[in-house]
Design a protein around this motif. Structure first.
Motif, mmCIF file in Angstrom:
data_model
loop_
_atom_site.group_PDB
_atom_site.id
_atom_site.type_symbol
_atom_site.label_atom_id
_atom_site.label_comp_id
_atom_site.label_asym_id
_atom_site.label_seq_id
_atom_site.Cartn_x
_atom_site.Cartn_y
_atom_site.Cartn_z
ATOM 1 N N SER A 73 0.935 -1.100 0.010
ATOM 2 C CA SER A 73 -0.083 -0.038 0.068
ATOM 3 C C SER A 73 1.019 1.298 -0.089
ATOM 4 C CB SER A 73 -0.970 0.125 1.085
ATOM 5 O OG SER A 73 -0.165 0.045 2.444
ATOM 6 N N GLU A 74 2.055 1.056 0.445
ATOM 7 C CA GLU A 74 2.886 2.310 0.571
ATOM 8 C C GLU A 74 3.519 2.601 -0.754
ATOM 9 O OE1 GLU A 74 4.314 1.951 5.570
ATOM 10 O OE2 GLU A 74 5.490 0.893 3.951
ATOM 11 N N LYS A 75 3.799 1.397 -1.451
ATOM 12 C CA LYS A 75 4.726 1.593 -2.726
ATOM 13 C C LYS A 75 3.468 2.212 -3.522
ATOM 14 C CE LYS A 75 6.317 -2.014 -4.712
ATOM 15 N NZ LYS A 75 7.187 -3.228 -5.018
ATOM 16 N N LEU A 189 2.879 4.015 6.882
ATOM 17 C CA LEU A 189 1.417 4.354 6.268
ATOM 18 C C LEU A 189 0.488 3.583 6.730
ATOM 19 C CD1 LEU A 189 0.153 6.691 4.564
ATOM 20 C CD2 LEU A 189 0.138 4.735 2.663
ATOM 21 N N GLY A 190 -0.393 3.922 7.656
ATOM 22 C CA GLY A 190 -1.313 3.113 8.076
ATOM 23 C C GLY A 190 -2.506 3.528 8.780
ATOM 24 N N LYS A 191 -3.341 2.740 9.131
ATOM 25 C CA LYS A 191 -4.582 3.288 10.055
ATOM 26 C C LYS A 191 -4.578 3.212 11.322
ATOM 27 C CE LYS A 191 -8.324 1.964 7.775
ATOM 28 N NZ LYS A 191 -9.498 1.115 7.345
ATOM 29 N N ALA A 211 0.205 -1.467 10.972
ATOM 30 C CA ALA A 211 1.107 -1.455 9.661
ATOM 31 C C ALA A 211 1.223 -2.782 9.122
ATOM 32 C CB ALA A 211 2.610 -0.995 10.011
ATOM 33 N N HIS A 212 1.541 -3.042 7.996
ATOM 34 C CA HIS A 212 1.474 -4.239 7.123
ATOM 35 C C HIS A 212 2.610 -5.338 7.834
ATOM 36 C CE1 HIS A 212 2.046 -7.035 3.911
ATOM 37 N NE2 HIS A 212 1.084 -6.453 3.147
ATOM 38 N N GLU A 267 -8.402 6.796 10.678
ATOM 39 C CA GLU A 267 -7.773 7.195 9.556
ATOM 40 C C GLU A 267 -6.562 6.822 9.222
ATOM 41 O OE1 GLU A 267 -8.546 11.713 9.117
ATOM 42 O OE2 GLU A 267 -9.402 11.871 11.001
ATOM 43 N N THR A 268 -6.112 7.266 8.139
ATOM 44 C CA THR A 268 -4.723 6.791 7.335
ATOM 45 C C THR A 268 -3.704 7.938 7.757
ATOM 46 O OG1 THR A 268 -5.717 5.158 6.013
ATOM 47 C CG2 THR A 268 -3.443 5.779 5.544
#
Length: 318
Positions: A73-75, A189-191, A211-212, A267-268
């Motif tokens: 998702s970050e890429k 980057l995460g919720k 995070a992932h 929120e992200t």
């Protein structure tokens, strides 16, 4: 940006394409993408970044501890910021990895993508047993009217910039060097999720990020960070770890933001890491933890007011 995650990659107009894994989107990757966009603009082509999902290292399992500098998702998020027309994450598995280098180049890239310009790193290898290289692409492209360009490796402090080198820096808590090769600071980057809310009881409310699971984290500890929310940056301190003082059992990413009082659950957010402050440790009690958070918040504020930060980053991001 068109985002393709399956095998339906056929393009209806000629393209300029770059190939690679692009984990971290570091200086070298951005050189490839910049040139691809340049050719696309000059020759009226669609710009395409072609990569694989999952990362081949995760399929082959050669390194048990392998992790990604950027989660998928970050890429994707960063590709959108870079202004790519089409971003392809082609499904990668053992069967696909057995495709010959010639078939990959001709049938997949040249024909299905209508490729007219192909840009690769000078050391790029592909196809079964990594038998394909730039020389092969150049030969195959010349016969089919495809311009193939090899971009020299980008050097930082006289060594080639690579994702593996950046991973090593992150694991050694050398964020300064990693960030200079990434061109923008390492980020998560995460919720935002609900945590134990202990921070609120001691005057330091924190934001917990999911995070992932395949993302590479720096070692457990506390870092000077900056979080982007609604177009504004907020300075803060982020703890990566298990929260041993309160008997935590799960790794968390927990950030205290200075001068921030917003409800951001669900929120992200994007949190950038700049400097390692201290290792994770267990304190005798909650009061000692509170005092340490206060010290770390002061350290972070001092860093973001320092000449070191102002010269390296402030003008670039703000």
């Amino acid at each position: 940006m068109e985002h393709i995650t399956d095998t339906h990659i056929d393009q209806n107009q000629p393209t300029a394409v770059t190939l690679g894994n692009f984990d971290g989107l570091h200086l070298g990757h951005r050189a490839l993408i910049k040139l691809t966009k340049q050719f696309a603009e000059e020759e009226g082509l669609k710009s395409v970044v072609f990569t694989f999902s999952p990362h081949p290292m995760l399929v082959f399992g050669k390194k048990d501890d392998f992790a990604l500098i950027m989660a998928p998702s970050e890429k994707k998020f960063t590709m959108e910021q870079l202004g790519i027309n089409t971003y392809i994450e082609y499904p990668f598995d053992q069967t696909f990895s057995a495709m010959s280098a010639e078939d990959f180049a001709i049938k997949l890239i040249f024909e299905r993508l209508q490729c007219r310009v192909l840009i690769v790193g000078e050391n790029y290898h592909f196809g079964a047993n990594r038998s394909g290289d730039y020389e092969m692409l150049q030969r195959l492209g010349e016969a089919r009217g495809v311009k193939v360009i090899a971009v020299p490796s980008v050097l930082f402090e006289e060594e080639r910039v690579s994702s593996s080198r950046i991973r090593k820096c992150l694991l050694q808590k050398d964020l300064e060097e990693a960030n200079r090769m990434l061109t923008e600071p390492y980020f998560i980057l995460g919720k935002v999720s609900e945590g134990k809310k202990l921070g609120r009881t001691i005057g330091f409310p924190t934001i917990n990020i999911i995070a992932h699971p395949l993302k590479l984290f720096p070692p457990n500890g506390v870092y000077a960070t900056k979080t982007l929310y609604k177009g504004k940056y907020y300075y803060g301190v982020t703890n990566i770890g298990m929260n041993p003082t309160v008997n935590g059992t799960q790794k968390i990413v927990e950030t205290y933001l200075l001068n921030f009082n917003e409800n951001v659950y669900g929120e992200t957010l994007q949190t950038f890491f700049y400097k390692f402050l201290r290792s994770e440790r267990k304190f005798p009690g909650v009061e000692e933890l509170r005092q340490q958070i206060e010290i770390n918040a002061e350290q972070a504020a001092a860093y973001f007011a320092s000449e070191e930060y102002l010269i390296k980053w402030k003008s670039a991001q703000e």
